[in-house]
Design a protein around this motif. Sequence first.
Motif, short mmCIF file in Angstrom:
data_model
loop_
_atom_site.label_atom_id
_atom_site.label_comp_id
_atom_site.label_asym_id
_atom_site.label_seq_id
_atom_site.Cartn_x
_atom_site.Cartn_y
_atom_site.Cartn_z
N LYS A 86 0.80 -1.28 -0.09
CA LYS A 86 0.10 0.05 0.02
C LYS A 86 1.11 1.06 0.09
CE LYS A 86 -3.94 -2.17 2.45
NZ LYS A 86 -4.82 -2.04 3.53
N ARG A 87 0.71 2.20 -1.04
CA ARG A 87 1.43 3.31 -0.85
C ARG A 87 0.73 4.52 -1.25
NH1 ARG A 87 4.81 6.35 -4.86
NH2 ARG A 87 6.83 6.69 -4.00
N LYS A 88 0.69 5.70 -0.42
CA LYS A 88 0.17 6.86 -0.58
C LYS A 88 0.94 7.91 -0.75
CE LYS A 88 -4.23 9.18 0.79
NZ LYS A 88 -5.25 9.26 1.91
N THR A 89 0.67 8.88 -1.64
CA THR A 89 1.24 9.88 -1.85
C THR A 89 0.40 11.18 -2.05
OG1 THR A 89 1.72 10.01 -4.22
CG2 THR A 89 3.19 8.85 -2.93
N THR A 140 -0.73 9.78 -5.73
CA THR A 140 -1.35 8.43 -6.15
C THR A 140 -1.72 7.87 -5.03
OG1 THR A 140 0.46 7.37 -6.23
CG2 THR A 140 -0.21 8.15 -8.36
N GLU A 141 -2.51 6.95 -4.77
CA GLU A 141 -3.08 5.81 -3.83
C GLU A 141 -3.32 4.58 -4.36
OE1 GLU A 141 -6.32 5.19 -0.24
OE2 GLU A 141 -6.30 6.89 -1.25
N GLN A 187 -2.94 0.25 -3.89
CA GLN A 187 -3.19 -0.96 -3.31
C GLN A 187 -2.97 -1.98 -4.31
OE1 GLN A 187 -7.05 -0.66 -1.77
NE2 GLN A 187 -6.45 -0.43 0.20
N CYS A 224 -5.48 1.66 -8.48
CA CYS A 224 -4.67 2.91 -8.49
C CYS A 224 -5.67 4.08 -8.54
CB CYS A 224 -3.65 2.97 -9.54
SG CYS A 224 -2.74 4.57 -9.56
N LYS A 225 -5.63 4.99 -7.66
CA LYS A 225 -6.11 6.19 -7.87
C LYS A 225 -5.35 7.52 -7.95
CE LYS A 225 -10.37 4.84 -5.16
NZ LYS A 225 -10.54 4.25 -4.06
#
Length: 195
Positions: free
Chosen positions: A7-10, A13-14, A16, A55-56
Amino acid sequence: MGYSEIKRKTAETEIQLSLSLYGSGKSQIATGCGFMDHMLTLFAKHGRFDLNVNCKGDTYVDDHHSVEDIGICLGMAFAEALGNGAGITRYGHIILPMDEALILSAVDISGRGYLDFDLQIPTEKVGTFDTELVEEFFIAFTRKSNITLHIKQMAGKNAHHIIEGAFKAVARSLNMALSIQDAYRDEIPSTKGVL
C-alpha cells in the motif's frame, strides 16, 4: 515466499497492490488508465502471476504519476515476495514475436537494479497513453525489484505491438527466472550466498 501486499499513498497516487509470484495468471486491474490495465493484465497472464492493482491517481494531469508509482509498487512487491531467492533459476530469457514486432527480454534476479531499455516506439501515443511512460514504468520496476533487465526490440513498426510484446516478454522471462529447481530448493543461486 511468493506473496506480497503493498500500500502506497502520496499526494499524487494511492495504490493497493497484491502479487503472488506462483499463481495462475489471474488479475484484477484498475489503474485509471485503460492501456496500462491491458498491459498489466497480460503481464499477469503471461508470467502466471496473480496480480491485483487498484490505483487512484491524478490522471487529470496525465498518466505519468500513476504509471511510475505502479512500477514502484510492483517492484517493491516483487522484491518482498521473492524473499532470499533460494531455489530459483535466477536467469530467464525469451525472444517473443508479436505480429511484426520481435522483442528480446533477458532477466537476472541479481539483487542489482539495472535496466537496458532499447525500444524504438514510433509514435508518442497509443490512444491517449503516452508511450514514453513504458520506459518510466520499467525503470521504476527494476529499481525497486533489484533485478537486471534487458529489453531489446529486434523488429517492429506498430507501437501497440512493440509495447505489448515487451510486457509479455518481460513476464515470460521473469517466470522462467523464478522457476524453482527442486534439487537446489534451499540454495541461493550465487557464490556470494546472497542475491
